[in-house]
Each structure stands twice: as structure tokens, then as C-alpha cells.
Design a protein around this motif. Structure first.
Motif, PDB file in Angstrom:
ATOM      1  N   LEU A  51      54.167  43.101  46.980  1.00 16.35           N
ATOM      2  CA  LEU A  51      52.822  42.942  46.139  1.00 16.35           C
ATOM      3  C   LEU A  51      51.666  42.093  46.912  1.00 16.35           C
ATOM      4  N   PRO A  52      50.671  42.818  46.750  1.00 12.46           N
ATOM      5  CA  PRO A  52      49.478  42.120  47.449  1.00 12.46           C
ATOM      6  C   PRO A  52      48.984  41.096  46.480  1.00 12.46           C
ATOM      7  N   ILE A  53      49.120  39.712  46.731  1.00 11.48           N
ATOM      8  CA  ILE A  53      48.649  38.667  46.102  1.00 11.48           C
ATOM      9  C   ILE A  53      47.353  37.960  46.830  1.00 11.48           C
ATOM     10  N   ALA A  54      46.491  37.518  46.100  1.00  8.56           N
ATOM     11  CA  ALA A  54      45.177  36.666  46.403  1.00  8.56           C
ATOM     12  C   ALA A  54      45.391  35.663  46.232  1.00  8.56           C
ATOM     13  N   LEU A  55      45.601  34.524  47.069  1.00  8.42           N
ATOM     14  CA  LEU A  55      45.643  33.105  46.706  1.00  8.42           C
ATOM     15  C   LEU A  55      44.276  32.528  47.114  1.00  8.42           C
ATOM     16  N   ILE A  56      43.525  32.040  46.011  1.00 10.36           N
ATOM     17  CA  ILE A  56      42.277  31.827  45.771  1.00 10.36           C
ATOM     18  C   ILE A  56      42.149  30.089  46.055  1.00 10.36           C
ATOM     19  N   VAL A  57      41.387  29.601  46.949  1.00  9.69           N
ATOM     20  CA  VAL A  57      41.221  28.158  47.123  1.00  9.69           C
ATOM     21  C   VAL A  57      40.035  27.973  46.333  1.00  9.69           C
ATOM     22  N   GLY A  58      39.977  27.158  45.027  1.00 12.70           N
ATOM     23  CA  GLY A  58      38.811  27.022  44.418  1.00 12.70           C
ATOM     24  C   GLY A  58      37.648  26.053  44.485  1.00 12.70           C
ATOM     25  N   SER A  59      38.111  25.090  45.211  1.00  9.65           N
ATOM     26  CA  SER A  59      37.356  23.869  45.413  1.00  9.65           C
ATOM     27  C   SER A  59      36.331  24.364  46.797  1.00  9.65           C
ATOM     28  N   THR A  60      35.332  23.827  46.793  1.00  7.82           N
ATOM     29  CA  THR A  60      34.487  23.913  47.948  1.00  7.82           C
ATOM     30  C   THR A  60      33.948  22.454  48.326  1.00  7.82           C
ATOM     31  N   ARG A  61      34.104  21.341  47.724  1.00  9.94           N
ATOM     32  CA  ARG A  61      33.674  20.088  47.901  1.00  9.94           C
ATOM     33  C   ARG A  61      34.028  19.782  49.368  1.00  9.94           C
ATOM     34  N   GLU A  62      33.245  18.781  49.960  1.00 10.58           N
ATOM     35  CA  GLU A  62      33.604  18.215  51.324  1.00 10.58           C
ATOM     36  C   GLU A  62      34.602  17.344  50.909  1.00 10.58           C
ATOM     37  N   LEU A  71      39.332  41.046  46.598  1.00  8.39           N
ATOM     38  CA  LEU A  71      40.031  40.615  45.408  1.00  8.39           C
ATOM     39  C   LEU A  71      40.653  42.296  44.587  1.00  8.39           C
ATOM     40  N   SER A  72      39.699  43.204  44.982  1.00  8.44           N
ATOM     41  CA  SER A  72      40.084  44.648  44.621  1.00  8.44           C
ATOM     42  C   SER A  72      41.374  44.995  45.005  1.00  8.44           C
ATOM     43  N   ALA A  73      41.741  44.505  46.168  1.00  5.47           N
ATOM     44  CA  ALA A  73      43.079  45.010  47.007  1.00  5.47           C
ATOM     45  C   ALA A  73      44.412  44.174  46.495  1.00  5.47           C
ATOM     46  N   ALA A  74      44.067  43.055  45.544  1.00  5.66           N
ATOM     47  CA  ALA A  74      45.171  42.421  45.109  1.00  5.66           C
ATOM     48  C   ALA A  74      45.693  42.912  43.900  1.00  5.66           C
ATOM     49  N   GLU A  75      46.986  42.902  43.743  1.00  5.79           N
ATOM     50  CA  GLU A  75      47.702  43.159  42.553  1.00  5.79           C
ATOM     51  C   GLU A  75      48.003  42.014  41.645  1.00  5.79           C
ATOM     52  N   ALA A  76      47.804  40.796  42.070  1.00  4.96           N
ATOM     53  CA  ALA A  76      48.016  39.712  41.358  1.00  4.96           C
ATOM     54  C   ALA A  76      47.241  38.643  42.278  1.00  4.96           C
ATOM     55  N   HIS A 104      32.525  38.872  39.410  1.00  3.25           N
ATOM     56  CA  HIS A 104      33.494  40.063  39.307  1.00  3.25           C
ATOM     57  C   HIS A 104      34.325  40.334  38.073  1.00  3.25           C
ATOM     58  N   TYR A 105      34.569  41.630  37.863  1.00  2.00           N
ATOM     59  CA  TYR A 105      34.978  41.842  36.192  1.00  2.00           C
ATOM     60  C   TYR A 105      36.220  42.702  36.417  1.00  2.00           C
ATOM     61  N   THR A 106      36.028  43.807  37.077  1.00  2.09           N
ATOM     62  CA  THR A 106      37.096  44.789  36.824  1.00  2.09           C
ATOM     63  C   THR A 106      38.136  44.603  38.058  1.00  2.09           C
ATOM     64  N   GLN A 107      37.935  43.820  38.901  1.00  2.05           N
ATOM     65  CA  GLN A 107      38.750  43.314  39.965  1.00  2.05           C
ATOM     66  C   GLN A 107      40.088  42.488  39.254  1.00  2.05           C
ATOM     67  N   TRP A 108      39.964  41.740  38.122  1.00  2.52           N
ATOM     68  CA  TRP A 108      40.781  40.971  37.289  1.00  2.52           C
ATOM     69  C   TRP A 108      41.438  41.788  36.308  1.00  2.52           C
ATOM     70  N   GLN A 109      40.948  42.873  35.923  1.00  2.00           N
ATOM     71  CA  GLN A 109      41.433  43.593  34.856  1.00  2.00           C
ATOM     72  C   GLN A 109      42.859  43.788  34.706  1.00  2.00           C
ATOM     73  N   ALA A 110      43.743  43.699  33.876  1.00  2.00           N
ATOM     74  CA  ALA A 110      45.277  44.182  33.703  1.00  2.00           C
ATOM     75  C   ALA A 110      45.970  43.850  35.101  1.00  2.00           C
ATOM     76  N   LYS A 111      45.574  42.482  35.631  1.00  2.00           N
ATOM     77  CA  LYS A 111      46.391  41.978  36.934  1.00  2.00           C
ATOM     78  C   LYS A 111      46.763  40.438  36.334  1.00  2.00           C
ATOM     79  N   PRO A 112      47.953  40.208  36.928  1.00  2.00           N
ATOM     80  CA  PRO A 112      48.465  38.770  36.497  1.00  2.00           C
ATOM     81  C   PRO A 112      47.816  37.599  37.355  1.00  2.00           C
ATOM     82  N   VAL A 113      47.677  36.438  36.902  1.00  2.00           N
ATOM     83  CA  VAL A 113      46.985  35.365  37.438  1.00  2.00           C
ATOM     84  C   VAL A 113      47.959  34.146  37.255  1.00  2.00           C
TER      85      VAL A 113
END
Length: 194
Positions: A6-17, A73-78, A101-110
Motif C-alpha cells: 500500500l502506498p502511504i505518504a508520511l507527512i512531516v507537519g512542522s516546519t519550524r527551525e 499525495l495523489s499517488a498515496a492510498e493512505a 488539496h481536496y480530492t487527494q484526501w477523499q475516501a482515503k485513511p489518515v
């Protein structure tokens, strides 16, 4: 597992120094890459230069940065979002990346991996659940949460007591893979309509 990972995108949310996010994300990525049912890609928002404020129209550089994230994000399934807690919520850069983004998240688990002080980032996760529900994503119940993060990791960036965190990561990934496979199959059989 039968079939492809399963293609999963791991998103690192913080950008602070000085952020601790890359340490937490690196540890979680190691857990995920041990599995043969996961194909992990890390998306660090600090590397993509996603702007923290999209209240006005983003400039050309910001649009290019955001557009570069879109196919990933589009390539990820989760998704797994690694987030700290800032002022009882999540980082503005993460909100910008989500909102662009919008459709990239739809009907996918987070799923969520959070970190912070006493609350361990869980208040940020609760806010994110509401945001992703609005985008028609499915958030999974189980999380990995690091409370008092600075004292939990050693100098090499690993939890000092890895057992409970590895167990939580396994549960999160098991659940995420199940939902990811189920929703991928469902979307293939019947396209999702928001």
C-alpha cells in the motif's frame, strides 16, 4: 499480504527551525519500512516550502511548491501525519498543505503520530480529525503519541523504551493498511462522489 504494498505518504507537519518532527518521522518510517505491505514515501513540508498562510493568494513560488506536493499525495492510498501541538492545535504549514488539496484526501485513511509536552500532541490530532472529516477522509482511531518528547528519545533519535511505541506503531499500521486496502478496492469498484 497478496498484491502490491500500500502506498502511504508520511507527512512531516512542522516546519519550524529546531523542530523535533524529523526525529519522530524517521523513527516511524523505520517501523513502516520493516513491513512488506507498505510502500512509504516521506513528504517533509519543510523541504517543500509550503507557506504557513494561504489567507491571500499564494505567490508563484508557493504555488509551485504546493503543486509539487500534489502528485505525491495523489499517488498515496493512505496517509500518516506527524504533528506537534502548537497552542492546542497543529501547525499552520500543515493546515495550508491540507487546505490546498481536496480530492487527494477523499475516501482515503489518515493516521496520526503526535508529539509534544504533557498532552503529547493529542489535541492537535483531535483538531485534524475534524479537518480531514470535512475533506471526506477516514481517520483511524489508533495513534502513536509521544508525551514529554524530549525525555523519551536518546541521542540517536530512538525511543529509550521502544516497546510501547513499536506496539502502537504496529497497531496503527495494521489498521491503516486494512482501511487503505478496503477503500482502494471500494473506489475501484465505485468511484467516490463527494
Amino acid at each position: 499480504m497478496t498484491g502490491n504494498p500500500l502506498p502511504i505518504a508520511l507527512i512531516v507537519g512542522s516546519t519550524r527551525e529546531g523542530r523535533f518532527g524529523p526525529t519522530v518521522a524517521s523513527w516511524f518510517a523505520e517501523q513502516a519500512r520493516r513491513r512488506d505491505d507498505v510502500d512509504l514515501e516521506v513528504i517533509d513540508l519543510a523541504d517543500t516550502r509550503v507557506p504557513a498562510d494561504l489567507s491571500s493568494s499564494p505567490g508563484p513560488e508557493a504555488r509551485r511548491s504546493l503543486a509539487a506536493v500534489t502528485p505525491r499525495l495523489s499517488a498515496a492510498e493512505a496517509f500518516v501525519v506527524v504533528t506537534p501541538e502548537y497552542n492546542h492545535s497543529f501547525p499552520a504549514s500543515l493546515k495550508s498543505a491540507i487546505d490546498w488539496h481536496y480530492t487527494q484526501w477523499q475516501a482515503k485513511p489518515v493516521g496520526f503520530v503526535s508529539y509534544g509536552g504533557l498532552a503529547g500532541g493529542l489535541r492537535a490530532v483531535e483538531h485534524l480529525r475534524q479537518v480531514f472529516a470535512e475533506l471526506h477522509a477516514v481517520t483511524v482511531r489508533d495513534t502513536v503519541s509521544f508525551h514529554g518528547t524530549g525525555q523519551l528519545f536518546d541521542a540517536e533519535g530512538r525511543p529509550k523504551d521502544p516497546g510501547p511505541y513499536e506496539a502502537a506503531a504496529t497497531t496503527l499500521l495494521d489498521t491503516l493498511v486494512w482501511w487503505g486496502q478496503a477503500l482502494t478496492t471500494a473506489r475501484a469498484a465505485r468511484p467516490y462522489v463527494a
